[in-house]
Scaffold this active site. Sequence first.
Site, short mmCIF file in Angstrom:
data_model
loop_
_atom_site.label_atom_id
_atom_site.label_comp_id
_atom_site.label_asym_id
_atom_site.label_seq_id
_atom_site.Cartn_x
_atom_site.Cartn_y
_atom_site.Cartn_z
N GLY A 1 50.17 37.12 28.21
CA GLY A 1 51.34 36.60 29.24
C GLY A 1 51.94 37.59 30.25
O GLY A 1 52.06 38.85 29.72
N ASP A 2 52.78 37.17 30.92
CA ASP A 2 53.59 37.97 31.63
C ASP A 2 53.04 38.93 32.53
O ASP A 2 53.51 40.10 32.82
CB ASP A 2 54.74 38.70 30.73
CG ASP A 2 55.51 37.65 29.94
OD1 ASP A 2 55.99 36.62 30.60
OD2 ASP A 2 55.76 38.07 28.78
N GLY B 1 57.23 31.33 31.78
CA GLY B 1 58.31 31.83 32.38
C GLY B 1 57.68 32.50 33.71
O GLY B 1 57.27 33.54 33.76
N HIS B 2 57.76 31.75 34.80
CA HIS B 2 57.29 32.02 36.05
C HIS B 2 58.22 32.25 37.06
O HIS B 2 58.76 31.45 37.54
CB HIS B 2 56.33 31.30 36.60
CG HIS B 2 54.91 31.09 35.54
ND1 HIS B 2 53.88 30.18 35.57
CD2 HIS B 2 54.68 31.66 34.38
CE1 HIS B 2 53.21 30.19 34.69
NE2 HIS B 2 53.57 31.22 33.77
N LYS C 1 53.67 35.14 40.55
CA LYS C 1 53.96 35.77 41.85
C LYS C 1 52.47 35.57 42.65
O LYS C 1 52.30 35.20 43.67
CB LYS C 1 53.91 37.23 41.69
CG LYS C 1 54.21 38.18 42.79
CD LYS C 1 54.02 39.74 42.74
CE LYS C 1 54.18 40.64 43.80
NZ LYS C 1 55.62 40.78 43.98
N LEU D 1 51.07 48.21 39.14
CA LEU D 1 50.84 49.47 39.12
C LEU D 1 51.81 50.41 39.47
O LEU D 1 51.81 51.58 39.04
CB LEU D 1 49.53 49.34 40.05
CG LEU D 1 48.63 50.80 40.19
CD1 LEU D 1 47.98 50.78 38.79
CD2 LEU D 1 47.42 50.54 41.13
P1 IMO Z 1 54.12 33.16 30.53
O1 IMO Z 1 53.41 31.94 31.09
C1 IMO Z 1 54.64 35.91 27.18
C2 IMO Z 1 54.32 33.76 23.17
C3 IMO Z 1 55.51 33.71 22.57
C4 IMO Z 1 55.09 33.85 21.10
C5 IMO Z 1 53.80 32.91 20.91
C6 IMO Z 1 53.99 31.60 20.59
O2 IMO Z 1 55.48 33.47 31.06
O3 IMO Z 1 53.11 34.50 30.44
P2 IMO Z 1 55.11 29.38 21.50
O4 IMO Z 1 56.74 29.19 21.89
O5 IMO Z 1 54.55 28.98 22.62
O6 IMO Z 1 54.92 28.67 20.17
O7 IMO Z 1 55.17 30.80 21.13
O8 IMO Z 1 53.47 32.86 22.36
N1 IMO Z 1 54.62 33.28 24.53
C7 IMO Z 1 54.44 33.88 25.67
N2 IMO Z 1 54.40 35.25 25.79
N3 IMO Z 1 54.40 35.02 28.03
C8 IMO Z 1 54.42 33.59 27.79
O9 IMO Z 1 54.23 32.67 28.85
C9 IMO Z 1 54.67 32.98 26.60
N4 IMO Z 1 54.65 31.70 26.17
C10 IMO Z 1 54.50 31.73 24.67
O10 IMO Z 1 56.49 34.84 22.49
O11 IMO Z 1 54.60 35.04 20.70
MG MG Z 2 56.63 34.94 31.23
#
Ligand code: IMO
Ligand code: MG
Length: 374
Positions: free
Chosen positions: A12-13, A40-41, A18, A332
Amino acid sequence: MTNVIVIGTQWGDEGKGKIVDWLSEKADLVVRFQGGHNAGHTLVIDGNVFKLSLLPSGIVRNNTVVLIGNGVVVDPFHLIREIKQLEEKNIKISPENLIISDAAFLILPIHQLVDEIREKNYGSKKIGTTGRGIGPAYEDKIGRRGLRICDFVNKDDFESKIKKLYDFHNIWLSAMSESKQNYEDVIDKLWSLGQKIIPFTRPSWLILDEYKNESSNILFEGAQGTFLDIDHGTYPFVTSSNTVSSQAGIGSGAGPTLMNYTLGITKAYTTRVGSGPFPSEDHGENGIKLGKQGHEFGTVTGRQRRCGWFDTVLVKQAVALSSINGIAFTKLDVLDGFKQIKICVGYTLDGKTINYLPSSTLEQEKIKPIYEVM
Ligand code: IMO
Ligand code: MG
Protein backbone atom coordinates in the site's frame (compact mmCIF):
# COMPACT_ATOMS: atom_id res chain seq x y z
CA MET A 1 -12.48 0.86 -25.14
CA THR A 2 -9.72 0.42 -22.60
CA ASN A 3 -10.49 -0.82 -19.14
CA VAL A 4 -7.58 -0.47 -16.76
CA ILE A 5 -7.03 -1.93 -13.31
CA VAL A 6 -4.71 -0.01 -11.02
CA ILE A 7 -3.28 -1.91 -8.05
CA GLY A 8 -0.50 -1.55 -5.51
CA THR A 9 2.43 -3.96 -5.86
CA GLN A 10 3.82 -3.59 -2.33
CA TRP A 11 2.14 -2.95 1.06
CA GLY A 12 0.00 0.00 0.00
CA ASP A 13 0.87 3.69 -0.14
CA GLU A 14 2.59 3.32 -3.50
CA GLY A 15 0.97 6.49 -4.86
CA LYS A 16 -2.14 4.91 -6.37
CA GLY A 17 -4.28 8.02 -5.76
CA LYS A 18 -2.00 10.23 -7.84
CA ILE A 19 -1.93 7.84 -10.80
CA VAL A 20 -5.65 7.06 -10.63
CA ASP A 21 -6.36 10.78 -10.61
CA TRP A 22 -4.14 11.28 -13.67
CA LEU A 23 -5.87 8.41 -15.51
CA SER A 24 -9.36 9.37 -14.37
CA GLU A 25 -9.31 12.42 -16.65
CA LYS A 26 -9.67 9.92 -19.50
CA ALA A 27 -12.06 7.57 -17.70
CA ASP A 28 -15.83 7.61 -17.91
CA LEU A 29 -16.27 5.45 -14.82
CA VAL A 30 -13.94 4.92 -11.83
CA VAL A 31 -14.69 1.84 -9.71
CA ARG A 32 -13.58 0.81 -6.21
CA PHE A 33 -13.81 -2.97 -5.84
CA GLN A 34 -12.47 -3.90 -2.38
CA GLY A 35 -11.48 -2.51 1.00
CA GLY A 36 -13.20 0.37 2.68
CA HIS A 37 -12.15 3.55 4.43
CA ASN A 38 -8.87 1.95 5.49
CA ALA A 39 -7.43 3.30 2.22
CA GLY A 40 -5.89 6.76 2.09
CA HIS A 41 -5.60 8.28 -1.35
CA THR A 42 -4.19 11.78 -1.52
CA LEU A 43 -4.84 13.93 -4.57
CA VAL A 44 -3.44 17.40 -5.20
CA ILE A 45 -5.38 19.31 -7.84
CA ASP A 46 -4.46 22.93 -8.58
CA GLY A 47 -2.99 23.26 -5.10
CA ASN A 48 -6.09 21.76 -3.42
CA VAL A 49 -5.41 18.66 -1.34
CA PHE A 50 -8.10 15.98 -1.27
CA LYS A 51 -7.77 12.99 1.05
CA LEU A 52 -10.11 10.20 0.03
CA SER A 53 -10.62 6.96 1.91
CA LEU A 54 -13.81 5.46 0.58
CA LEU A 55 -14.94 7.39 -2.47
CA PRO A 56 -13.22 6.51 -5.76
CA SER A 57 -10.66 9.14 -6.74
CA GLY A 58 -12.50 10.19 -9.91
CA ILE A 59 -15.12 11.95 -7.76
CA VAL A 60 -13.13 15.20 -7.73
CA ARG A 61 -13.15 15.44 -11.54
CA ASN A 62 -16.06 16.85 -13.52
CA ASN A 63 -17.62 14.42 -15.99
CA THR A 64 -16.36 11.32 -14.19
CA VAL A 65 -18.86 8.95 -12.64
CA VAL A 66 -17.67 6.84 -9.72
CA LEU A 67 -18.92 3.50 -8.50
CA ILE A 68 -18.44 1.83 -5.12
CA GLY A 69 -18.61 -1.84 -6.07
CA ASN A 70 -20.17 -4.75 -4.19
CA GLY A 71 -16.72 -5.85 -2.93
CA VAL A 72 -16.28 -2.70 -0.83
CA VAL A 73 -17.30 -2.49 2.83
CA VAL A 74 -19.11 0.76 3.56
CA ASP A 75 -19.31 2.57 6.89
CA PRO A 76 -22.44 4.75 6.47
CA PHE A 77 -21.21 7.27 9.08
CA HIS A 78 -17.93 7.66 7.26
CA LEU A 79 -19.53 7.76 3.80
CA ILE A 80 -21.77 10.68 4.72
CA ARG A 81 -18.82 12.47 6.42
CA GLU A 82 -16.58 12.06 3.37
CA ILE A 83 -19.33 13.34 1.05
CA LYS A 84 -19.78 16.38 3.33
CA GLN A 85 -16.05 17.10 3.40
CA LEU A 86 -15.90 17.13 -0.38
CA GLU A 87 -19.01 19.26 -0.68
CA GLU A 88 -17.32 21.80 1.59
CA LYS A 89 -14.56 21.94 -1.03
CA ASN A 90 -17.18 22.66 -3.72
CA ILE A 91 -17.24 19.16 -5.21
CA LYS A 92 -20.76 18.37 -6.35
CA ILE A 93 -21.95 14.91 -5.37
CA SER A 94 -25.26 13.46 -6.51
CA PRO A 95 -26.64 10.15 -7.80
CA GLU A 96 -25.50 11.43 -11.21
CA ASN A 97 -21.81 11.07 -10.35
CA LEU A 98 -21.78 8.68 -7.37
CA ILE A 99 -23.25 5.19 -7.55
CA ILE A 100 -23.05 2.74 -4.68
CA SER A 101 -23.64 -0.98 -5.08
CA ASP A 102 -26.76 -2.08 -3.26
CA ALA A 103 -24.95 -5.37 -2.51
CA ALA A 104 -22.00 -3.76 -0.69
CA PHE A 105 -21.73 -4.80 2.95
CA LEU A 106 -21.99 -2.41 5.87
CA ILE A 107 -19.38 -1.66 8.48
CA LEU A 108 -21.38 -1.08 11.67
CA PRO A 109 -20.21 0.59 14.90
CA ILE A 110 -19.85 -2.85 16.52
CA HIS A 111 -17.29 -3.86 13.85
CA GLN A 112 -15.05 -0.96 14.74
CA LEU A 113 -15.36 -1.80 18.43
CA VAL A 114 -14.51 -5.48 17.87
CA ASP A 115 -11.51 -4.44 15.72
CA GLU A 116 -10.21 -2.19 18.51
CA ILE A 117 -10.77 -4.68 21.34
CA ARG A 118 -9.15 -7.48 19.40
CA GLU A 119 -6.07 -5.42 18.60
CA LYS A 120 -5.81 -4.35 22.27
CA ASN A 121 -5.95 -8.00 23.37
CA TYR A 122 -3.33 -9.12 20.84
CA GLY A 123 -0.87 -6.80 22.59
CA SER A 124 2.56 -7.04 20.95
CA LYS A 125 1.14 -9.57 18.47
CA LYS A 126 -1.34 -7.07 17.08
CA ILE A 127 -1.83 -6.70 13.32
CA GLY A 128 -1.74 -2.92 13.48
CA THR A 129 -5.04 -2.46 11.68
CA THR A 130 -6.43 0.95 10.83
CA GLY A 131 -9.05 0.29 13.53
CA ARG A 132 -11.91 0.93 11.15
CA GLY A 133 -13.75 -2.36 11.50
CA ILE A 134 -12.69 -3.70 8.11
CA GLY A 135 -11.79 -7.22 9.29
CA PRO A 136 -14.89 -7.86 11.42
CA ALA A 137 -17.16 -6.52 8.64
CA TYR A 138 -15.68 -8.92 6.06
CA GLU A 139 -15.88 -11.78 8.58
CA ASP A 140 -19.61 -11.19 8.94
CA LYS A 141 -19.94 -11.12 5.15
CA ILE A 142 -18.25 -14.52 4.82
CA GLY A 143 -20.14 -15.73 7.92
CA ARG A 144 -23.38 -14.98 6.07
CA ARG A 145 -24.78 -12.74 8.75
CA GLY A 146 -23.68 -9.34 7.40
CA LEU A 147 -25.94 -6.44 6.50
CA ARG A 148 -25.90 -4.93 3.04
CA ILE A 149 -26.89 -1.54 1.73
CA CYS A 150 -30.00 -3.08 0.15
CA ASP A 151 -31.16 -3.93 3.69
CA PHE A 152 -31.97 -0.24 4.11
CA VAL A 153 -35.23 -0.74 2.23
CA ASN A 154 -37.29 -2.36 5.00
CA LYS A 155 -36.94 -1.26 8.61
CA ASP A 156 -38.43 -4.39 10.25
CA ASP A 157 -36.16 -6.64 8.24
CA PHE A 158 -33.17 -4.36 8.95
CA GLU A 159 -33.95 -4.45 12.65
CA SER A 160 -34.20 -8.22 12.83
CA LYS A 161 -30.88 -8.61 10.97
CA ILE A 162 -29.00 -6.08 13.07
CA LYS A 163 -30.39 -7.63 16.26
CA LYS A 164 -29.05 -11.04 15.23
CA LEU A 165 -25.68 -9.54 14.39
CA TYR A 166 -25.39 -7.75 17.73
CA ASP A 167 -26.48 -10.93 19.57
CA PHE A 168 -23.68 -12.79 17.78
CA HIS A 169 -20.99 -10.27 18.75
CA ASN A 170 -22.28 -9.80 22.30
CA ILE A 171 -21.49 -13.43 23.12
CA TRP A 172 -17.81 -12.76 22.41
CA LEU A 173 -17.83 -9.31 24.02
CA SER A 174 -19.20 -10.64 27.31
CA ALA A 175 -16.77 -13.58 27.24
CA MET A 176 -14.00 -10.98 26.95
CA SER A 177 -15.48 -9.06 29.92
CA GLU A 178 -16.34 -6.14 27.67
CA SER A 179 -19.67 -4.36 27.83
CA LYS A 180 -22.41 -5.72 25.62
CA GLN A 181 -23.59 -3.47 22.84
CA ASN A 182 -27.17 -2.47 22.27
CA TYR A 183 -28.30 -2.26 18.65
CA GLU A 184 -31.15 0.00 19.75
CA ASP A 185 -28.60 2.73 20.50
CA VAL A 186 -27.55 2.95 16.86
CA ILE A 187 -30.46 1.75 14.77
CA ASP A 188 -32.27 5.09 14.35
CA LYS A 189 -29.14 6.97 13.34
CA LEU A 190 -28.13 4.15 10.97
CA TRP A 191 -31.57 3.99 9.45
CA SER A 192 -31.65 7.72 8.77
CA LEU A 193 -28.17 7.57 7.18
CA GLY A 194 -29.39 4.62 5.12
CA GLN A 195 -32.26 6.68 3.77
CA LYS A 196 -29.74 9.29 2.60
CA ILE A 197 -27.67 6.57 0.90
CA ILE A 198 -30.49 4.70 -0.85
CA PRO A 199 -30.88 7.26 -3.71
CA PHE A 200 -27.26 6.55 -4.71
CA THR A 201 -27.66 2.77 -4.94
CA ARG A 202 -27.90 0.50 -7.97
CA PRO A 203 -26.60 -2.98 -8.85
CA SER A 204 -22.91 -2.61 -9.62
CA TRP A 205 -22.83 -5.27 -12.37
CA LEU A 206 -25.63 -3.48 -14.21
CA ILE A 207 -23.68 -0.22 -14.29
CA LEU A 208 -20.62 -2.02 -15.67
CA ASP A 209 -22.76 -3.70 -18.30
CA GLU A 210 -24.19 -0.34 -19.40
CA TYR A 211 -20.74 1.26 -19.65
CA LYS A 212 -19.40 -1.77 -21.48
CA ASN A 213 -22.13 -1.48 -24.08
CA GLU A 214 -21.34 2.18 -24.59
CA SER A 215 -17.66 1.31 -25.17
CA SER A 216 -16.62 3.60 -22.34
CA ASN A 217 -13.30 3.63 -20.51
CA ILE A 218 -13.55 2.05 -17.10
CA LEU A 219 -10.88 2.50 -14.46
CA PHE A 220 -10.70 0.07 -11.55
CA GLU A 221 -9.06 1.67 -8.52
CA GLY A 222 -7.42 -0.79 -6.13
CA ALA A 223 -6.76 0.00 -2.50
CA GLN A 224 -4.00 -1.37 -0.23
CA GLY A 225 -1.36 -3.47 -1.97
CA THR A 226 -0.51 -6.98 -3.15
CA PHE A 227 1.18 -8.11 0.08
CA LEU A 228 -1.82 -7.02 2.15
CA ASP A 229 -4.00 -9.45 0.14
CA ILE A 230 -5.86 -11.97 2.32
CA ASP A 231 -4.77 -14.90 0.09
CA HIS A 232 -1.48 -13.75 -1.38
CA GLY A 233 -0.10 -11.39 1.26
CA THR A 234 1.92 -11.78 4.43
CA TYR A 235 -0.96 -13.50 6.26
CA PRO A 236 -2.09 -12.87 8.99
CA PHE A 237 -0.54 -9.39 8.73
CA VAL A 238 -2.86 -8.43 5.88
CA THR A 239 -6.15 -6.70 5.30
CA SER A 240 -9.33 -8.79 5.03
CA SER A 241 -9.93 -8.44 1.30
CA ASN A 242 -8.27 -9.49 -1.96
CA THR A 243 -6.17 -6.68 -3.31
CA VAL A 244 -4.83 -8.36 -6.47
CA SER A 245 -6.20 -7.54 -9.93
CA SER A 246 -8.59 -10.52 -10.16
CA GLN A 247 -10.66 -8.93 -7.43
CA ALA A 248 -11.58 -6.04 -9.76
CA GLY A 249 -14.11 -8.32 -11.48
CA ILE A 250 -15.47 -10.05 -8.39
CA GLY A 251 -15.76 -6.85 -6.41
CA SER A 252 -17.71 -5.02 -9.09
CA GLY A 253 -19.62 -7.67 -11.06
CA ALA A 254 -17.73 -8.41 -14.28
CA GLY A 255 -15.60 -11.20 -15.67
CA PRO A 256 -11.91 -11.05 -16.55
CA THR A 257 -12.54 -10.45 -20.27
CA LEU A 258 -13.75 -6.94 -19.47
CA MET A 259 -10.27 -5.93 -18.36
CA ASN A 260 -7.69 -4.88 -20.91
CA TYR A 261 -4.71 -3.76 -18.89
CA THR A 262 -3.37 -4.00 -15.36
CA LEU A 263 -1.15 -1.20 -14.16
CA GLY A 264 0.94 -1.87 -11.07
CA ILE A 265 1.91 1.08 -8.90
CA THR A 266 5.38 0.61 -7.48
CA LYS A 267 7.32 2.88 -5.15
CA ALA A 268 11.09 3.22 -5.67
CA TYR A 269 11.61 1.98 -2.11
CA THR A 270 9.38 -0.04 0.22
CA THR A 271 7.13 0.95 3.13
CA ARG A 272 4.72 -0.82 5.37
CA VAL A 273 2.31 0.42 8.08
CA GLY A 274 1.40 -1.92 10.90
CA SER A 275 3.05 -5.19 11.91
CA GLY A 276 4.36 -8.09 9.85
CA PRO A 277 7.43 -9.33 7.97
CA PHE A 278 9.36 -6.79 5.87
CA PRO A 279 12.59 -8.33 4.50
CA SER A 280 14.19 -5.14 3.13
CA GLU A 281 13.28 -2.93 6.09
CA ASP A 282 16.06 -0.56 7.14
CA HIS A 283 16.13 -0.01 10.89
CA GLY A 284 18.99 2.48 10.70
CA GLU A 285 19.56 6.02 9.49
CA ASN A 286 18.60 5.24 5.90
CA GLY A 287 15.14 4.05 6.93
CA ILE A 288 14.63 7.26 8.89
CA LYS A 289 15.88 9.33 5.96
CA LEU A 290 13.55 7.56 3.50
CA GLY A 291 10.62 8.26 5.83
CA LYS A 292 11.53 11.94 6.17
CA GLN A 293 12.25 12.60 2.50
CA GLY A 294 9.22 10.62 1.39
CA HIS A 295 6.80 12.06 3.99
CA GLU A 296 5.94 8.52 5.01
CA PHE A 297 3.14 9.12 7.46
CA GLY A 298 -0.21 7.36 7.10
CA THR A 299 -3.06 9.30 5.49
CA VAL A 300 -5.67 7.42 7.50
CA THR A 301 -4.08 6.95 10.93
CA GLY A 302 -1.13 9.38 10.87
CA ARG A 303 1.19 6.50 11.86
CA GLN A 304 4.83 6.59 10.84
CA ARG A 305 5.45 4.08 8.06
CA ARG A 306 8.27 1.55 8.32
CA CYS A 307 10.73 2.14 5.48
CA GLY A 308 13.26 0.07 3.56
CA TRP A 309 14.85 -0.57 0.21
CA PHE A 310 13.30 -1.49 -3.12
CA ASP A 311 12.54 -5.21 -3.19
CA THR A 312 12.48 -6.66 -6.71
CA VAL A 313 11.52 -10.10 -5.44
CA LEU A 314 8.25 -8.76 -4.06
CA VAL A 315 7.45 -6.68 -7.10
CA LYS A 316 8.14 -9.58 -9.49
CA GLN A 317 5.81 -11.72 -7.39
CA ALA A 318 3.16 -8.98 -7.59
CA VAL A 319 3.59 -8.83 -11.39
CA ALA A 320 2.89 -12.57 -11.58
CA LEU A 321 0.00 -12.55 -9.11
CA SER A 322 -1.90 -9.85 -10.98
CA SER A 323 -0.64 -10.44 -14.55
CA ILE A 324 0.58 -6.86 -14.54
CA ASN A 325 1.14 -5.31 -17.97
CA GLY A 326 3.02 -2.20 -16.95
CA ILE A 327 4.31 -0.33 -13.95
CA ALA A 328 4.07 3.27 -12.83
CA PHE A 329 7.19 3.88 -10.78
CA THR A 330 6.71 6.52 -8.08
CA LYS A 331 8.75 8.63 -5.68
CA LEU A 332 12.08 8.00 -7.39
CA ASP A 333 13.10 11.55 -6.44
CA VAL A 334 13.03 10.56 -2.77
CA LEU A 335 16.29 8.67 -3.45
CA ASP A 336 18.03 11.82 -4.81
CA GLY A 337 19.97 12.62 -1.65
CA PHE A 338 21.43 9.14 -1.15
CA LYS A 339 25.09 8.52 -2.11
CA GLN A 340 24.27 4.86 -2.51
CA ILE A 341 21.08 2.86 -2.63
CA LYS A 342 20.36 -0.82 -2.10
CA ILE A 343 18.11 -3.02 -4.21
CA CYS A 344 16.98 -6.41 -2.95
CA VAL A 345 17.46 -9.00 -5.71
CA GLY A 346 16.87 -12.25 -3.83
CA TYR A 347 16.65 -13.78 -0.37
CA THR A 348 18.55 -16.41 1.55
CA LEU A 349 16.65 -18.89 3.66
CA ASP A 350 18.73 -21.24 5.83
CA GLY A 351 21.73 -20.64 3.59
CA LYS A 352 19.83 -21.33 0.35
CA THR A 353 19.03 -18.64 -2.20
CA ILE A 354 15.35 -18.18 -3.06
CA ASN A 355 13.69 -15.82 -5.50
CA TYR A 356 10.20 -15.58 -4.00
CA LEU A 357 8.53 -14.71 -0.72
CA PRO A 358 7.68 -17.96 1.10
CA SER A 359 4.15 -18.41 2.49
CA SER A 360 5.07 -19.23 6.08
CA THR A 361 5.31 -16.29 8.48
CA LEU A 362 8.23 -17.96 10.28
CA GLU A 363 10.14 -18.23 7.00
CA GLN A 364 9.18 -14.72 5.96
CA GLU A 365 10.70 -13.47 9.20
CA LYS A 366 13.80 -15.60 8.79
CA ILE A 367 14.78 -14.72 5.21
CA LYS A 368 17.66 -12.31 4.64
CA PRO A 369 17.71 -9.93 1.68
CA ILE A 370 20.48 -10.13 -0.93
CA TYR A 371 21.34 -6.59 -1.98
CA GLU A 372 22.87 -5.03 -5.04
CA VAL A 373 24.41 -1.72 -3.99
CA MET A 374 24.40 1.08 -6.53
P1 IMO B 1 -3.87 2.48 0.74
O1 IMO B 1 -5.04 2.24 -0.17
C1 IMO B 1 -1.18 0.84 3.73
C2 IMO B 1 -2.81 -2.12 6.55
C3 IMO B 1 -2.90 -1.72 8.00
C4 IMO B 1 -2.65 -3.07 8.66
C5 IMO B 1 -3.37 -4.05 7.74
C6 IMO B 1 -4.75 -4.45 8.19
O2 IMO B 1 -3.76 3.85 1.26
O3 IMO B 1 -2.60 1.99 0.12
P2 IMO B 1 -7.08 -3.20 8.16
O4 IMO B 1 -7.53 -1.93 8.87
O5 IMO B 1 -7.22 -3.11 6.67
O6 IMO B 1 -7.70 -4.43 8.74
O7 IMO B 1 -5.51 -3.30 8.50
O8 IMO B 1 -3.45 -3.39 6.48
N1 IMO B 1 -3.48 -1.19 5.60
C7 IMO B 1 -2.82 -0.34 4.78
N2 IMO B 1 -1.51 -0.06 4.68
N3 IMO B 1 -2.03 1.44 2.90
C8 IMO B 1 -3.35 1.13 2.95
O9 IMO B 1 -4.23 1.57 2.04
C9 IMO B 1 -3.82 0.24 3.96
N4 IMO B 1 -5.02 -0.25 4.33
C10 IMO B 1 -4.79 -1.15 5.31
O10 IMO B 1 -1.92 -0.78 8.34
O11 IMO B 1 -1.27 -3.39 8.64
MG1 MG C 1 -2.45 5.11 1.94
